[in-house]
Enzyme design. Structure first.
Site, mmCIF file in Angstrom:
data_model
loop_
_atom_site.group_PDB
_atom_site.id
_atom_site.type_symbol
_atom_site.label_atom_id
_atom_site.label_comp_id
_atom_site.label_asym_id
_atom_site.label_seq_id
_atom_site.Cartn_x
_atom_site.Cartn_y
_atom_site.Cartn_z
ATOM 1 N N ASP A 1 3.568 1.234 8.989
ATOM 2 C CA ASP A 1 3.380 1.124 7.543
ATOM 3 C C ASP A 1 4.393 2.004 6.810
ATOM 4 O O ASP A 1 4.426 3.216 6.990
ATOM 5 C CB ASP A 1 1.967 1.594 7.178
ATOM 6 C CG ASP A 1 1.707 1.478 5.686
ATOM 7 O OD1 ASP A 1 1.341 0.375 5.242
ATOM 8 O OD2 ASP A 1 1.881 2.477 4.952
ATOM 9 N N TYR B 1 8.514 5.683 -0.154
ATOM 10 C CA TYR B 1 8.517 6.729 0.874
ATOM 11 C C TYR B 1 9.957 7.154 1.243
ATOM 12 O O TYR B 1 10.143 8.148 1.948
ATOM 13 C CB TYR B 1 7.804 6.276 2.166
ATOM 14 C CG TYR B 1 6.349 5.897 2.026
ATOM 15 C CD1 TYR B 1 5.630 6.150 0.865
ATOM 16 C CD2 TYR B 1 5.678 5.266 3.072
ATOM 17 C CE1 TYR B 1 4.294 5.782 0.749
ATOM 18 C CE2 TYR B 1 4.339 4.905 2.965
ATOM 19 C CZ TYR B 1 3.660 5.153 1.800
ATOM 20 O OH TYR B 1 2.342 4.786 1.691
ATOM 21 N N LYS C 1 5.957 -1.798 1.000
ATOM 22 C CA LYS C 1 5.283 -1.976 -0.293
ATOM 23 C C LYS C 1 6.303 -1.888 -1.421
ATOM 24 O O LYS C 1 7.177 -1.005 -1.408
ATOM 25 C CB LYS C 1 4.215 -0.907 -0.488
ATOM 26 C CG LYS C 1 3.336 -0.691 0.721
ATOM 27 C CD LYS C 1 2.258 0.349 0.461
ATOM 28 C CE LYS C 1 1.660 0.828 1.770
ATOM 29 N NZ LYS C 1 2.448 1.876 2.447
ATOM 30 N N HIS D 1 2.278 -1.985 -4.353
ATOM 31 C CA HIS D 1 1.824 -0.649 -3.951
ATOM 32 C C HIS D 1 0.660 -0.122 -4.805
ATOM 33 O O HIS D 1 -0.275 0.475 -4.296
ATOM 34 C CB HIS D 1 3.005 0.327 -4.012
ATOM 35 C CG HIS D 1 2.837 1.532 -3.167
ATOM 36 N ND1 HIS D 1 3.868 2.143 -2.509
ATOM 37 C CD2 HIS D 1 1.741 2.265 -2.862
ATOM 38 C CE1 HIS D 1 3.421 3.195 -1.829
ATOM 39 N NE2 HIS D 1 2.127 3.292 -2.048
#
Ligand SMILES: NC(=O)c1ccc[n+]([C@@H]2O[C@H](COP(=O)([O-])OP(=O)(O)OC[C@H]3O[C@@H](n4cnc5c(N)ncnc54)[C@H](OP(=O)(O)O)[C@@H]3O)[C@@H](O)[C@H]2O)c1
Length: 272
Positions: free
Chosen positions: A42, A47, A72, A105
């Site tokens: 994931d 990120y 996402k 997200h």
């Protein structure tokens, strides 16, 4: 490995979360995780580690179609054109031609949901994502999304662990064959100090974190624990050789409290 099935998707029940994993540490952990048997990773645009996740996947030597990869789309890319462009950017970084699952997200009230979902469905039709879904959607938003989306949604990724009751969201998802994927499944590390979970674990030769993960998986929920420590990768996937009794399941479910949420749901992403 068990799977959670929903609207045609088969999501491995344990995945590796990668929030806050950066650079070589991230690539090394992803590589090791896949070598140890993880088949679900994931990540997310926000990120800032999609490149390293891709590096780790390739270094593992495992065939692409054996690993379920989720990314996402961040909220600032929800206008349909931005959504397509940013997904292509994600795929470039990951060195993949498609992801297995592409999620919105967080909800973004500044872009009409119908437009964003139209963009998401279009990206799927282009073959850039095998499946699409959402994250942090409330019951009301799930209903709105299902009504507005031209393609099936397969997942709602939400915070879920023994300290948080997600019954309502789970019921809404189940009604539309949408899988729940649990983020913060070991309550951001707090679980390891839980005496009750440790006590339950002792009876099975397992740790408190493994009990939390097993409790989720036994409810047909996929969990994506994150760790920066190689030694914990095996611990977090070592949950398929024991079973919690009905009584243990009930005891753990009773730990939820109204203050159990760790993510500030009022957190307002920067929309602009
Ligand atoms: N969709 C969203 O909005 C959203 C939000 C949050 C997270 N996520 C996703 O969900 C993933 C997991 O959530 P999270 O990172 O918030 O929390 P988490 O996985 O519940 O907890 C991670 C923390 O727990 C520790 N930990 C992990 N395994 C452990 C074990 N077996 N025993 C003791 N401590 C352990 C880790 O420390 P060490 O590194 O020291 O092991 C780390 O500090 C994220 O990485 C991300 O991929 C999504």
């Amino acid at each position: 490995m068990l799977f959670v099935e929903s609207n045609g998707a088969k999501i491995p029940a344990i995945g590796l979360g990668t929030w806050e994993l950066r650079g070589k540490t991230c690539a090394r952990l992803v590589e090791q995780a896949v070598r140890l048997g993880y088949r679900h990773i994931d990540t997310a645009q926000v990120y800032e580690n999609e490149r390293e996740v891709g590096d780790g996947l390739r270094a593992s030597g495992v065939k692409r179609d054996e690993v379920f990869v989720t990314t996402k789309v961040w909220t600032t890319h929800f206008a349909p054109h931005d959504l397509e462009r940013s997904t292509k950017e994600s795929l470039n970084k990951l060195h993949l031609s498609e992801v297995d699952l592409l999620l919105l997200h967080w909800p973004n009230p500044r872009v009409p949901l119908k437009e964003t979902l139209g963009g998401l469905a279009h990206v799927r039709k282009l073959g850039l994502a095998r499946h699409i879904g959402v994250s942090n959607f409330t019951v009301a938003l799930i209903e709105e999304a299902v009504a507005a989306c031209p393609e099936p949604l397969v997942c709602n990724q939400v915070e879920f662990h023994p300290y948080l009751d997600q019954t309502k969201v789970r019921q809404a998802c189940a009604a539309h064959d949408i899988a729940v994927v649990a983020y913060s499944p070991v309550a951001k590390g707090r679980i390891k100090n839980d005496r009750e979970l440790a006590r339950i674990g002792q009876a099975h030769g397992k740790t408190a974190a493994q009990v939390s993960l097993r409790w989720l998986v036994q409810q047909n929920v996929s969990a994506i624990p994150r760790t920066s420590r190689i030694e914990r990768l095996s611990e977090n996937i070592g949950i398929f050789d024991f079973e919690l009794s009905e009584q243990e399941m009930r005891l753990i479910s009773a730990m939820a409290s109204p203050k159990g949420r760790l993510t500030d749901f009022g957190f307002a992403p920067k929309w602009d």
